[in-house]
Scaffold this active site. Structure first.
Site, PDB file in Angstrom:
ATOM      1  N   ARG A  13      55.672  34.493   4.149  1.00  0.00           N
ATOM      2  CA  ARG A  13      54.773  33.893   3.163  1.00  0.00           C
ATOM      3  C   ARG A  13      54.812  32.359   3.257  1.00  0.00           C
ATOM      4  O   ARG A  13      53.889  31.723   3.735  1.00  0.00           O
ATOM      5  CB  ARG A  13      55.148  34.374   1.747  1.00  0.00           C
ATOM      6  CG  ARG A  13      54.114  34.088   0.671  1.00  0.00           C
ATOM      7  CD  ARG A  13      54.108  32.672   0.155  1.00  0.00           C
ATOM      8  NE  ARG A  13      55.395  32.267  -0.409  1.00  0.00           N
ATOM      9  CZ  ARG A  13      55.660  31.033  -0.810  1.00  0.00           C
ATOM     10  NH1 ARG A  13      54.743  30.097  -0.715  1.00  0.00           N
ATOM     11  NH2 ARG A  13      56.852  30.708  -1.271  1.00  0.00           N
ATOM     12  N   ASP A  14      55.921  31.763   2.859  1.00  0.00           N
ATOM     13  CA  ASP A  14      55.976  30.295   2.839  1.00  0.00           C
ATOM     14  C   ASP A  14      55.908  29.742   4.258  1.00  0.00           C
ATOM     15  O   ASP A  14      55.332  28.682   4.501  1.00  0.00           O
ATOM     16  CB  ASP A  14      57.270  29.835   2.145  1.00  0.00           C
ATOM     17  CG  ASP A  14      57.138  28.458   1.507  1.00  0.00           C
ATOM     18  OD1 ASP A  14      56.177  27.748   1.823  1.00  0.00           O
ATOM     19  OD2 ASP A  14      57.999  28.094   0.697  1.00  0.00           O
ATOM     20  N   HIS A 205      65.488  26.763  -3.524  1.00  0.00           N
ATOM     21  CA  HIS A 205      64.372  26.875  -2.556  1.00  0.00           C
ATOM     22  C   HIS A 205      64.126  25.470  -2.013  1.00  0.00           C
ATOM     23  O   HIS A 205      63.404  24.671  -2.600  1.00  0.00           O
ATOM     24  CB  HIS A 205      63.151  27.429  -3.300  1.00  0.00           C
ATOM     25  CG  HIS A 205      61.906  27.571  -2.475  1.00  0.00           C
ATOM     26  ND1 HIS A 205      61.410  28.785  -2.057  1.00  0.00           N
ATOM     27  CD2 HIS A 205      61.019  26.648  -2.008  1.00  0.00           C
ATOM     28  CE1 HIS A 205      60.297  28.611  -1.381  1.00  0.00           C
ATOM     29  NE2 HIS A 205      60.029  27.318  -1.346  1.00  0.00           N
ATOM     30  N   HIS A 207      62.864  22.897   0.861  1.00  0.00           N
ATOM     31  CA  HIS A 207      62.167  22.540   2.101  1.00  0.00           C
ATOM     32  C   HIS A 207      63.017  21.464   2.787  1.00  0.00           C
ATOM     33  O   HIS A 207      63.833  20.806   2.149  1.00  0.00           O
ATOM     34  CB  HIS A 207      60.740  22.082   1.788  1.00  0.00           C
ATOM     35  CG  HIS A 207      59.845  23.248   1.428  1.00  0.00           C
ATOM     36  ND1 HIS A 207      58.949  23.794   2.300  1.00  0.00           N
ATOM     37  CD2 HIS A 207      59.774  23.993   0.302  1.00  0.00           C
ATOM     38  CE1 HIS A 207      58.343  24.823   1.719  1.00  0.00           C
ATOM     39  NE2 HIS A 207      58.821  24.968   0.499  1.00  0.00           N
ATOM     40  N   CYS A 238      53.742  23.661   2.170  1.00  0.00           N
ATOM     41  CA  CYS A 238      52.750  24.072   1.179  1.00  0.00           C
ATOM     42  C   CYS A 238      51.460  23.330   1.473  1.00  0.00           C
ATOM     43  O   CYS A 238      51.468  22.115   1.688  1.00  0.00           O
ATOM     44  CB  CYS A 238      53.242  23.752  -0.228  1.00  0.00           C
ATOM     45  SG  CYS A 238      52.033  24.136  -1.487  1.00  0.00           S
ATOM     46  N   ASN A 247      60.507  25.510   4.931  1.00  0.00           N
ATOM     47  CA  ASN A 247      61.744  25.829   4.228  1.00  0.00           C
ATOM     48  C   ASN A 247      62.897  25.650   5.188  1.00  0.00           C
ATOM     49  O   ASN A 247      62.739  25.736   6.398  1.00  0.00           O
ATOM     50  CB  ASN A 247      61.746  27.292   3.789  1.00  0.00           C
ATOM     51  CG  ASN A 247      60.942  27.511   2.558  1.00  0.00           C
ATOM     52  OD1 ASN A 247      59.784  27.871   2.650  1.00  0.00           O
ATOM     53  ND2 ASN A 247      61.532  27.279   1.427  1.00  0.00           N
TER      54      ASN A 247
HETATM   55  P1  HMG Z   1      40.388  28.959  -9.161  1.00  0.00           P
HETATM   56  O1  HMG Z   1      39.348  28.456  -8.190  1.00  0.00           O
HETATM   57  O2  HMG Z   1      40.776  28.052 -10.263  1.00  0.00           O
HETATM   58  O3  HMG Z   1      40.057  30.332  -9.823  1.00  0.00           O
HETATM   59  O4  HMG Z   1      41.676  29.357  -8.333  1.00  0.00           O
HETATM   60  P2  HMG Z   1      38.851  31.272  -9.873  1.00  0.00           P
HETATM   61  O5  HMG Z   1      39.281  32.385 -10.758  1.00  0.00           O
HETATM   62  O6  HMG Z   1      37.622  30.490 -10.200  1.00  0.00           O
HETATM   63  O7  HMG Z   1      38.691  31.858  -8.371  1.00  0.00           O
HETATM   64  C1  HMG Z   1      38.168  31.161  -7.269  1.00  0.00           C
HETATM   65  C2  HMG Z   1      37.775  32.152  -6.205  1.00  0.00           C
HETATM   66  O8  HMG Z   1      38.916  32.857  -5.748  1.00  0.00           O
HETATM   67  C3  HMG Z   1      36.841  33.222  -6.725  1.00  0.00           C
HETATM   68  O9  HMG Z   1      36.038  33.633  -5.627  1.00  0.00           O
HETATM   69  C4  HMG Z   1      37.753  34.337  -7.109  1.00  0.00           C
HETATM   70  O10 HMG Z   1      37.137  35.578  -7.090  1.00  0.00           O
HETATM   71  C5  HMG Z   1      38.818  34.242  -6.037  1.00  0.00           C
HETATM   72  P3  HMG Z   1      34.461  33.309  -5.601  1.00  0.00           P
HETATM   73  O11 HMG Z   1      33.905  33.872  -6.843  1.00  0.00           O
HETATM   74  O12 HMG Z   1      34.360  31.794  -5.588  1.00  0.00           O
HETATM   75  O13 HMG Z   1      33.988  33.957  -4.338  1.00  0.00           O
HETATM   76  N1  HMG Z   1      40.143  34.684  -6.496  1.00  0.00           N
HETATM   77  C6  HMG Z   1      40.932  35.491  -5.784  1.00  0.00           C
HETATM   78  N2  HMG Z   1      40.792  36.104  -4.593  1.00  0.00           N
HETATM   79  C7  HMG Z   1      41.807  36.873  -4.158  1.00  0.00           C
HETATM   80  N3  HMG Z   1      42.974  37.047  -4.840  1.00  0.00           N
HETATM   81  C8  HMG Z   1      43.155  36.438  -6.027  1.00  0.00           C
HETATM   82  C9  HMG Z   1      42.121  35.636  -6.530  1.00  0.00           C
HETATM   83  N4  HMG Z   1      41.987  34.901  -7.654  1.00  0.00           N
HETATM   84  C10 HMG Z   1      40.786  34.327  -7.618  1.00  0.00           C
HETATM   85  N5  HMG Z   1      44.295  36.611  -6.674  1.00  0.00           N
HETATM   86  C11 HMG Z   1      43.820  30.382  -7.966  1.00  0.00           C
HETATM   87  C12 HMG Z   1      42.886  29.743  -8.972  1.00  0.00           C
HETATM   88  C13 HMG Z   1      45.180  30.491  -8.616  1.00  0.00           C
HETATM   89  C14 HMG Z   1      43.277  31.747  -7.618  1.00  0.00           C
HETATM   90  C15 HMG Z   1      43.864  29.483  -6.706  1.00  0.00           C
HETATM   91  O14 HMG Z   1      44.173  28.183  -7.115  1.00  0.00           O
HETATM   92  C16 HMG Z   1      44.901  29.953  -5.715  1.00  0.00           C
HETATM   93  O15 HMG Z   1      44.759  31.010  -5.126  1.00  0.00           O
HETATM   94  N6  HMG Z   1      45.952  29.164  -5.519  1.00  0.00           N
HETATM   95  C17 HMG Z   1      47.062  29.564  -4.642  1.00  0.00           C
HETATM   96  C18 HMG Z   1      47.646  28.369  -3.989  1.00  0.00           C
HETATM   97  C19 HMG Z   1      48.780  28.796  -3.113  1.00  0.00           C
HETATM   98  O16 HMG Z   1      48.884  29.921  -2.673  1.00  0.00           O
HETATM   99  N7  HMG Z   1      49.687  27.823  -2.845  1.00  0.00           N
HETATM  100  C20 HMG Z   1      50.823  28.056  -1.994  1.00  0.00           C
HETATM  101  C21 HMG Z   1      51.869  28.927  -2.601  1.00  0.00           C
HETATM  102  S1  HMG Z   1      52.906  28.102  -3.782  1.00  0.00           S
HETATM  103  C22 HMG Z   1      54.100  27.320  -2.816  1.00  0.00           C
HETATM  104  O17 HMG Z   1      54.018  27.293  -1.620  1.00  0.00           O
HETATM  105  C23 HMG Z   1      55.307  26.738  -3.529  1.00  0.00           C
HETATM  106  C24 HMG Z   1      56.554  27.625  -3.418  1.00  0.00           C
HETATM  107  O18 HMG Z   1      56.893  27.899  -2.074  1.00  0.00           O
HETATM  108  C25 HMG Z   1      57.754  26.928  -4.095  1.00  0.00           C
HETATM  109  C26 HMG Z   1      57.931  25.492  -3.601  1.00  0.00           C
HETATM  110  O19 HMG Z   1      58.158  25.272  -2.401  1.00  0.00           O
HETATM  111  O20 HMG Z   1      57.790  24.625  -4.470  1.00  0.00           O
HETATM  112  C27 HMG Z   1      56.346  28.976  -4.121  1.00  0.00           C
HETATM  113 MG    MG Z   2      57.999  26.620  -0.765  1.00  0.00          MG
END
Ligand code: HMG
Ligand code: MG
Length: 284
Positions: A13-14, A205, A207, A238, A247
């Protein structure tokens, strides 16, 4: 008796989410299966997020459908909202993770809402997960530094961590999203957070942007934390934290822990092959 440290392998994933080139679904499946054979108790397999935001994770359901689950391994996925949760459960994940931030700006950049709005998205997930008897892990990003807001006050982390634990997360993974934590800031953070929750509710966690992740894990170990996230091959980053490296490399963490006489349950003889395969999949 040898003490156990849990490695939470987050490479699929990450590690993969930030690679420039799209990785084929069959290669993701192969990587997860190789990691299963290494004996990890936890593999963060994918994330059910918007494919517009993170195209690399668009095949989450197909990855889950293709892997060979090993007894003794928990396969988890990130779920930012109910839609993601339902898809994850439907695809057979064993556990989900919700992900918030200690900093307001990163919350906006990463999940397109404020910290508070994030909680209102997480509440129904946790309520439903209780009914489904599905464990929920909570991530907090930017625990010492934010790429947009600068230094993070430990109080901001405590506020989010207490909330996530009270809601029902079984563990809080403290994310040094940009790999900027130092021994000093990590120590300050952990000693502050431990005033509010026990060490067994926490995971580190880190990086590894500044090559300080192993030292920071050392600080956490001294404070009693026994769960660490790492990514095979050191891949990752990210998409919403530009310049942040992957990471900390699983191989480096496992080797360090074994040298310190901790036991991890990871089969080291199979790790190098998995790491080489992970690295062959692309660069950050
Ligand atoms: P949004 O644009 O505010 O929300 O996104 P929305 O509800 O308007 O949805 C936008 C579009 O996405 C729509 O499609 C939805 O249907 C679709 P459209 O109508 O435009 O065709 N949608 C989805 N599709 C599939 N699965 C879903 C989903 N939800 C909505 N679950 C949202 C809000 C949270 C969805 C968006 O901002 C998002 O997906 N963000 C994820 C970002 C991400 O994955 N970041 C990386 C992971 S976090 C990380 O790496 C940190 C970590 O490792 C810890 C660290 O290191 O700090 C964990
Ligand atoms: Mg991370």
């Amino acid at each position: 008796m040898t003490e156990h440290v849990k490695i939470f392998e987050v490479g699929p994933r990450d590690g993969l989410q930030n690679l420039n080139q799209l990785v084929a679904t069959e290669d993701k499946i192969k990587l997860v299966d190789m990691l299963s054979n290494c004996g990890f108790s936890n593999i963060e397999t994918t994330s059910f997020v918007s494919p517009k935001w993170v195209p690399q994770m668009a095949d989450a359901a197909n990855v889950m459908a293709g892997i060979s689950k090993r007894d003794g391994t928990t396969y988890s996925a990130l779920t930012p909202n109910m839609r993601g949760y339902e898809a994850a459960i439907g695809s057979g994940v064993d556990e989900v993770a919700i992900f918030g931030s200690a900093s307001e700006a990163f919350s906006q950049k990463n999940i397109n809402c404020s910290i508070e709005e994030g909680f209102s998205r997480f509440t129904p997930i946790i309520e439903r997960a209780k009914i489904d008897k599905c464990n929920v892990r909570g991530y907090i990003s930017c625990v010492t530094d934010c790429p947009y807001d600068g230094a993070t006050d430990p109080d901001q982390v405590i506020r989010v961590a207490v909330r996530l634990l009270d809601m029902g997360c079984y563990e809080i993974s403290l994310g040094d999203t940009i790999g900027a934590a130092t021994i000093e800031t990590t120590h300050r953070l952990i000693s502050s957070v431990l005033n509010y929750m026990p060490s067994n509710a926490l995971a580190g966690h880190f990086h590894d942007t500044n090559n300080a992740a192993l030292e920071n894990i050392g600080v956490c170990l001294e404070a009693g934390i026994r769960t660490f996230d790492s990514a095979i091959g050191g891949l990752g980053g990210c998409p919403y934290a530009e310049g942040a490296k992957g990471n900390v490399d699983t191989v480096a963490v496992v080797n360090m822990l074994h040298e310190m006489k901790y036991e991890t349950g990871v089969k080291t003889e199979k790790l190098d092959k998995a790491a080489a395969f992970a690295r062959s999949l692309g660069e950050n």
